[in-house]
Each structure stands twice: as structure tokens, then as C-alpha cells.
Design an enzyme around this catalytic site. Structure first.
Site, short mmCIF file in Angstrom:
data_model
loop_
_atom_site.label_atom_id
_atom_site.label_comp_id
_atom_site.label_asym_id
_atom_site.label_seq_id
_atom_site.Cartn_x
_atom_site.Cartn_y
_atom_site.Cartn_z
CB SER A 149 29.34 -14.14 -42.78
OG SER A 149 27.93 -14.20 -42.71
N1 SAH Z 1 25.13 -17.34 -44.92
C1 SAH Z 1 25.14 -16.27 -45.91
C2 SAH Z 1 25.03 -14.91 -45.26
C3 SAH Z 1 23.71 -14.30 -45.61
S1 SAH Z 1 23.30 -12.79 -44.80
C4 SAH Z 1 26.34 -16.38 -46.82
O1 SAH Z 1 27.23 -17.18 -46.53
O2 SAH Z 1 26.37 -15.70 -47.86
C5 SAH Z 1 21.77 -13.24 -44.02
C6 SAH Z 1 20.64 -13.68 -44.92
O3 SAH Z 1 19.53 -13.92 -44.06
C7 SAH Z 1 20.15 -12.66 -45.95
O4 SAH Z 1 20.29 -13.20 -47.23
C8 SAH Z 1 18.68 -12.44 -45.57
O5 SAH Z 1 17.83 -12.28 -46.69
C9 SAH Z 1 18.36 -13.71 -44.80
N2 SAH Z 1 17.21 -13.64 -43.89
C10 SAH Z 1 16.84 -12.64 -43.06
N3 SAH Z 1 15.72 -12.98 -42.38
C11 SAH Z 1 15.38 -14.23 -42.80
C12 SAH Z 1 14.32 -15.12 -42.46
N4 SAH Z 1 13.38 -14.81 -41.57
N5 SAH Z 1 14.28 -16.34 -43.07
C13 SAH Z 1 15.22 -16.69 -43.99
N6 SAH Z 1 16.25 -15.87 -44.36
C14 SAH Z 1 16.33 -14.66 -43.76
#
Ligand code: SAH
Length: 212
Positions: free
Chosen positions: A62
Site C-alpha cells: 500500500s
Molecule cells: N499490508 C500489505 C498490503 C497487501 S495487499 C503490505 O503492507 O504489503 C492485500 C493482501 O491481501 C494481498 O496480499 C492478498 O493476497 C491478501 N488477501 C486477499 N484476500 C485475503 C483473505 N481472504 N485472507 C487473507 N489475505 C487476503
């Protein structure tokens, strides 16, 4: 050779503090986490850009400002139990861990979870547990949480997240259909009572398994 520390301090000043997010603890946390360690090697020189960046498996890390805004809205402190859904690179979890407390973070893509776990250990974060699995059902075993933060957007607020919030706890998540999401802050004010406030329009990847 890029001076990442200087780039990080500039990022906190220009992208966060000057936009009005001036909570000192959050600014300190953002100054402490080496974001260049969380992005793919080929994108390191862009680690402090004012934007989200691609990571592996078509996911994203993000935008720094949004990470700061979410940490501030969740009112994190060092005695809190925190749940993050969507570990991704582990960057946001590291920012939350800098604010203290105990962070449980869940990622559905096992290889991303493994890499984030290794990275966070290497960087010395001892107050983060990375789990691999479906975070749309929260983490019943460790509830209640003082704060729940989701890095994946959903059309609805998953019931499990509301149930797993402590009374007084904050849930910060992208809510709404893809292309029309708002970052919202939901506070559990009583057993069955919640308040909800929209903070800003955002664009997050969908919560898989939720109603996105
Ligand atoms: N906080 C992260 C941003 C990740 S983007 C950072 O700082 O890098 C969002 C993430 O949510 C992705 O990696 C995706 O695989 C995950 N995601 C989507 N649906 C999900 C679910 N049901 N349970 C766990 N993770 C999930």
C-alpha cells in the site's frame, strides 16, 4: 547508491506530515520501517514514491500515506492486540509492530506469507505472527482484538471481524465495490452497537473469500 534513510525521512515529511497526519507515534513508526526491504529488488529505488507498488503474486504494497492513515485511525498503542488481514509484503504489519502491542497478520497466499515471515524475522520484529489462511473469517482463536485492519477491500463488513472486535475496538477497512471503495473506521461501542465513519476514497485489492 541511494540514501534510503534520507528518502524515508523526506517521505514522512512530504507525503504524511504535510498532508495533516501529524500523530507523533505514527510518524516515528513510519520513520523506523525500511520500506525498501519490503518491495521487489527491481523497485527499490521507488520504495519511497507516493504510491502503492506491485509485489509478488499480482498483489500490492500500500501507499505509505494510506498505511499511516490506517494506523492512526486504528488508534494503536503498545498494549493492544491487533489483527491484520492481508499481510502482503509485511510492511504495514511492521509499521503496526513499531507502535507496540502484538500483531497477528493473515495472508491467503502461502508463499507471500512465508516470505513476509522470513523478512520480518530478519528485520528483528518479535511481536508479529504471520499466519497463512483465509482472513475473511478473522482469527477466532486469538479474539478479541483492540484493532482490526484490512488491506483487502470488501462490499460488506465481514461478520466475524465485528464479532472479534473488543468493545471499544476499531476496525479500519476498505469498504464498497471495486472502483468505489471508501476507507472506513468502525468502532464497536457496545455489544451490538457500532459506529461507522468514511475517511477517504481508496483503491485496494479485493478480499478473496469475502463478498468483494
Ligand atoms: N499490508 C500489505 C498490503 C497487501 S495487499 C503490505 O503492507 O504489503 C492485500 C493482501 O491481501 C494481498 O496480499 C492478498 O493476497 C491478501 N488477501 C486477499 N484476500 C485475503 C483473505 N481472504 N485472507 C487473507 N489475505 C487476503
Amino acid at each position: 547508491m541511494i540514501d534510503y534513510r534520507a528518502a524515508r525521512l523526506r517521505m514522512v515529511d512530504y507525503q504524511i506530515a504535510r498532508r495533516g497526519m501529524t500523530e507523533p507515534a505514527v510518524l516515528e513508526a513510519m520513520k523506523a520501517v525500511p520500506r525498501e526491504q519490503f518491495v521487489p529488488e527491481a523497485l527499490r529505488d521507488r520504495a519511497y514514491d507516493d504510491t502503492a507498488l506491485p509485489i509478488d503474486n499480482d498483489q500490492t504494497i500500500s501507499q505509505p500515506y494510506i498505511v499511516a492513515l490506517m494506523a492512526w485511525a486504528a488508534e494503536l498503542n503498545d498494549s493492544h492486540k491487533i489483527l491484520e488481514i492481508g499481510t502482503g509484503s509485511g510492511y504495514a504489519a511492521a509499521v503496526m509492530a513499531e507502535l507496540g502491542g502484538w500483531v497477528t497478520t493473515i495472508e491467503r497466499i502461502a508463499s507471500l506469507a512465508d516470505r513476509a515471515r522470513t523478512r520480518l524475522q530478519r528485520l528483528g520484529y518479535a511481536n508479529i505472527e504471520v499466519k497463512s489462511g483465509d482472513g475473511s473469517v478473522g482469527c477466532e482463536a486469538e479474539a478479541p482484538f483492540d484493532a482490526i485492519l484490512s488491506a483487502a477491500g470488501s462490499r460488506i463488513v465481514p461478520t466475524a471481524w465485528k464479532q472479534q472486535l473488543a468493545i471499544g475496538g476499531r476496525l479500519v477497512m476498505p469498504l464498497g465495490p471495486l472502483g468505489d471503495q471508501q476507507l472506513v473506521k468502525i468502532v464497536r461501542t457496545g455489544n451490538a452497537d457500532f459506529t461507522q465513519k468514511a475517511l477517504v476514497a481508496v483503491r485496494f485489492v479485493p478480499l478473496v473469500g469475502g463478498t468483494s
